[in-house]
Motif scaffolding. Structure first.
Motif, PDB file in Angstrom:
ATOM      1  N   TRP A 318      31.621 -16.403  22.703  1.00 54.54           N
ATOM      2  CA  TRP A 318      31.362 -17.513  23.630  1.00 54.54           C
ATOM      3  C   TRP A 318      30.922 -16.986  24.983  1.00 54.54           C
ATOM      4  CZ3 TRP A 318      34.503 -22.564  23.987  1.00 54.54           C
ATOM      5  CH2 TRP A 318      34.353 -23.285  22.800  1.00 54.54           C
ATOM      6  N   ARG A 319      29.885 -17.615  25.525  1.00 57.31           N
ATOM      7  CA  ARG A 319      29.425 -17.227  26.855  1.00 57.31           C
ATOM      8  C   ARG A 319      30.075 -18.131  27.897  1.00 57.31           C
ATOM      9  NH1 ARG A 319      25.984 -13.300  26.591  1.00 57.31           N
ATOM     10  NH2 ARG A 319      24.950 -12.906  24.595  1.00 57.31           N
ATOM     11  N   LEU A 320      30.574 -17.506  28.938  1.00 59.00           N
ATOM     12  CA  LEU A 320      31.371 -18.218  29.928  1.00 59.00           C
ATOM     13  C   LEU A 320      30.502 -19.062  30.845  1.00 59.00           C
ATOM     14  CD1 LEU A 320      33.819 -15.328  30.863  1.00 59.00           C
ATOM     15  CD2 LEU A 320      34.220 -17.227  29.292  1.00 59.00           C
ATOM     16  N   GLU A 321      31.047 -20.202  31.229  1.00 58.09           N
ATOM     17  CA  GLU A 321      30.378 -21.110  32.149  1.00 58.09           C
ATOM     18  C   GLU A 321      31.267 -21.331  33.364  1.00 58.09           C
ATOM     19  OE1 GLU A 321      29.392 -24.731  30.220  1.00 58.09           O
ATOM     20  OE2 GLU A 321      28.546 -23.745  28.456  1.00 58.09           O
ATOM     21  N   GLN A 322      30.641 -21.720  34.457  1.00 58.10           N
ATOM     22  CA  GLN A 322      31.410 -21.990  35.666  1.00 58.10           C
ATOM     23  C   GLN A 322      32.374 -23.143  35.415  1.00 58.10           C
ATOM     24  OE1 GLN A 322      29.212 -23.171  39.227  1.00 58.10           O
ATOM     25  NE2 GLN A 322      30.462 -21.739  40.389  1.00 58.10           N
ATOM     26  N   GLY A 323      33.632 -22.933  35.785  1.00 64.31           N
ATOM     27  CA  GLY A 323      34.643 -23.964  35.589  1.00 64.31           C
ATOM     28  C   GLY A 323      35.479 -23.770  34.343  1.00 64.31           C
ATOM     29  N   ASP A 324      35.084 -22.852  33.449  1.00 64.01           N
ATOM     30  CA  ASP A 324      35.933 -22.546  32.292  1.00 64.01           C
ATOM     31  C   ASP A 324      37.294 -22.054  32.775  1.00 64.01           C
ATOM     32  OD1 ASP A 324      33.923 -23.197  30.567  1.00 64.01           O
ATOM     33  OD2 ASP A 324      33.422 -21.151  29.983  1.00 64.01           O
ATOM     34  N   ILE A 325      38.321 -22.389  32.022  1.00 61.00           N
ATOM     35  CA  ILE A 325      39.667 -21.927  32.359  1.00 61.00           C
ATOM     36  C   ILE A 325      40.192 -21.083  31.199  1.00 61.00           C
ATOM     37  CG2 ILE A 325      42.043 -22.600  32.900  1.00 61.00           C
ATOM     38  CD1 ILE A 325      40.904 -25.142  34.150  1.00 61.00           C
ATOM     39  N   LEU A 326      40.489 -19.823  31.472  1.00 54.35           N
ATOM     40  CA  LEU A 326      40.962 -18.902  30.447  1.00 54.35           C
ATOM     41  C   LEU A 326      42.472 -18.758  30.541  1.00 54.35           C
ATOM     42  CD1 LEU A 326      38.358 -16.001  30.886  1.00 54.35           C
ATOM     43  CD2 LEU A 326      38.099 -18.145  29.640  1.00 54.35           C
ATOM     44  N   THR A 327      43.145 -18.791  29.391  1.00 54.54           N
ATOM     45  CA  THR A 327      44.572 -18.464  29.338  1.00 54.54           C
ATOM     46  C   THR A 327      44.678 -16.993  28.982  1.00 54.54           C
ATOM     47  OG1 THR A 327      45.160 -20.710  28.650  1.00 54.54           O
ATOM     48  CG2 THR A 327      46.773 -18.967  28.247  1.00 54.54           C
ATOM     49  N   VAL A 328      45.233 -16.208  29.896  1.00 57.48           N
ATOM     50  CA  VAL A 328      45.233 -14.749  29.776  1.00 57.48           C
ATOM     51  C   VAL A 328      46.663 -14.230  29.790  1.00 57.48           C
ATOM     52  CG1 VAL A 328      44.306 -12.600  30.725  1.00 57.48           C
ATOM     53  CG2 VAL A 328      43.040 -14.729  31.023  1.00 57.48           C
ATOM     54  N   VAL A 329      46.937 -13.252  28.927  1.00 60.37           N
ATOM     55  CA  VAL A 329      48.272 -12.663  28.822  1.00 60.37           C
ATOM     56  C   VAL A 329      48.192 -11.183  29.174  1.00 60.37           C
ATOM     57  CG1 VAL A 329      50.192 -12.144  27.273  1.00 60.37           C
ATOM     58  CG2 VAL A 329      48.948 -14.300  27.029  1.00 60.37           C
TER      59      VAL A 329
END
Length: 529
Positions: A318-329
């Motif tokens: 997936w290519r990231l877009e402005q405003g995407d929210i990633l859940t990161v651990v």
């Protein structure tokens, strides 16, 4: 001066320069913005100057493709859920405009072709006018269109800019405060799986390829009282507990391959944190998680991605877009480092792929030329607006189809859209301005009144439906209104008021429904009037 203005390119850019200069002026925060180009062009058109229809059509196609590419990645996901309400608003606006036209034509005793032409002008729909001309075979439809079009444009532009001020609504605060028209739905689950299979013991995650090709993502490994971030070189031992995120079916399959499900307990895991990080940096826009190598470079695991209210499992392509929210651990320090990466602001760059953009335009124009047969009504086409929009939405949704790349950075889309809008407005203005005074003198005041009524009634009704029936934010309501009225100048004015893609998304969702329905109703009204 007259000789200079007879040169098409000189005339075009004189209109654009004067229009954009006037558009920068404002009174108490209200200005014409890009629509000033239209009214400047109308003045020139009144005095006999004309911009080639090819320039107007090129500008419209450019602007519509930019809108489609911007909204494409989100449009089809919206249609699958409550985002379809934008399309319903578009249909409602056209339906109300048609009923209003039927009543006004009866009361004022207007010829059918003239009445339908006024409606298509009030809704600023060139494809609707083409359908009306085909259905009636009467050029007087163009007269009605020319009379109503300027008021249709001006009404939407002023409504978009003035109404929020009259109601004293801060558009961005209202947008952020209200619930999204897309309900936040997540089908992702968390499961802790204890490793019981002997063939997994002392092998790395890279070797095991667990859950490859599925929605499941192993975010961490619990070994006794220790918690380890899952990286490709993490060695898995029998008795380890794997914490995985994904769809229920994929998690169940992973559990069968690895061992057994055990209760999830994140106690004593102070070193491991979960954080939601918003994508803002130009440096990462358009790149995939795989290209960023977040696991290998930063030691973090992305477990899910939220985009416009939808929550999806992490997909490395997936290519990231402005405003995407990633859940990161990961650990606190590593999360801080990654957050700086995604929030870093750089100089704006463009990444326009000329071959791809030209091919999208060509395919869109060709699709717009395809006749669509409707039993009992003849044929309609999507035209130079609907065809490019449809193609841009589809290709923008996938991001890449064969040799076509369509995920341009936001500045790229902005440049394309602004240039296209200026060209379109310059051409439309000179066309509408030519001979408009003579037509008004000949046909009388009632045509102006009819155009105003057919514009204002669906405009107000559409806004009330969006706000009162669907409880949308002001931004979403106005964006859907611009789409339902097929008003590209209105969208341009709205885009200048907010730093958000939401207006374009709402516009792009409502526009196709309105575009097709206008063409249908233009032909149906001729039968009933």
């Amino acid at each position: 001066m007259t000789a200079l203005l007879s040169e098409p390119l000189v005339l075009l850019f004189v209109i654009v320069v004067i229009g954009t200069l006037i558009g920068q002026w404002s009174f108490k925060g209200v200005g014409l913005g890009s629509s000033a180009v239209l009214f400047t062009a109308m003045v020139f058109g009144h005095y006999g100057y004309e911009i080639s229809s090819m320039i107007q059509n090129l500008g419209l196609s450019l602007f519509i493709v930019a809108v489609g590419l911007q909204a494409g990645p989100r449009f089809f996901r919206m249609i699958k859920t409550s985002g379809v309400i934008f399309g319903m608003i578009g249909l409602a606006i056209v339906g109300i405009a048609s009923i209003t036209t039927f009543i006004v034509a009866g009361v004022m005793d207007l010829p059918p072709a003239l009445a339908v032409g006024i409606m298509t002008g009030a809704l600023t729909s060139t494809p609707g006018l083409a359908a009306a001309l085909e259905a009636t075979g009467d050029p007087v439809a163009s007269v009605g269109y020319g009379i109503a079009y300027p008021f249709g444009v001006l009404a939407v532009v002023l409504f978009v800019q003035l109404f929020p001020k009259v109601l004293k609504v801060d558009l961005m605060k209202d947008l952020n405060r209200r619930a999204s028209p897309i309900k936040r739905i997540s089908t992702l689950k968390v499961m802790t799986i204890e490793v019981t299979q002997d063939d997994i013991h002392k092998r790395t995650l890279k070797e095991l390829r667990l859950a490859e090709g599925t929605s499941a993502v192993i975010s961490r490994v619990i070994r006794g009282d220790r918690t380890i971030i899952s990286l490709s070189d993490t060695v898995i031992l029998k008795g380890d507990r794997l914490v995985a995120v994904g769809n229920k079916t994929d998690l169940k399959k992973l559990c069968e391959d690895v061992g057994k499900e055990v209760p999830t307990n994140f106690a004593n895991q102070d070193n491991i944190k979960l954080r939601k990080i918003k994508v803002e940096s130009d440096q990462v826009l358009g790149k995939s998680i795989r290209e960023l190598a977040l696991r290998g470079t930063y030691g973090v695991t992305v477990t899910r991605i939220e985009r416009v209210g939808f929550e999806f499992n992490q997909n490395p392509r997936w290519r990231l877009e402005q405003g995407d929210i990633l859940t990161v651990v990961s650990s606190e320090g590593r999360l801080d480092e990654v957050e700086r990466l995604f929030s870093r602001k750089n100089l704006e760059v463009t990444n326009i792929h000329l071959f791809s953009f030209s091919l999208i335009l060509l395919l869109g124009i060709l699709v717009g030329m395809i006749p669509i047969y409707l039993p009992g009504l003849g044929t309609i086409t999507l035209g130079i607006a609907g065809g490019p929009l449809f193609v841009a939405l589809v290709i923008g949704h996938y991001g890449k189809l064969g040799p076509i790349r369509a995920r341009f950075f936001q500045p790229s889309n902005q440049v394309i859209g602004d240039i296209g809008l200026a060209l379109f407005l310059a051409g439309a203005g000179t066309t509408a301005g030519a001979g408009i005074v003579g037509i008004i003198e000949q046909e009388g005041f009632q045509i102006l009144l009819a155009g105003a009524i057919i514009t204002i009634v669906p405009l107000m009704a559409g806004f009330l439906i969006a706000k009162k029936l669907f409880h949308l934010s002001m931004v979403h309501s106005l964006g859907a209104l611009c789409g339902g009225m097929t008003s590209t100048p209105g969208l341009g004015a709205l885009n200048s008021l907010v730093d958000s893609e939401d207006p374009a998304i709402a516009y792009a969702a409502a526009y196709p429904f309105a575009l097709i329905f206008i063409a249908l109703m233009s032909q149906l009204l001729v039968l009933f009037l």
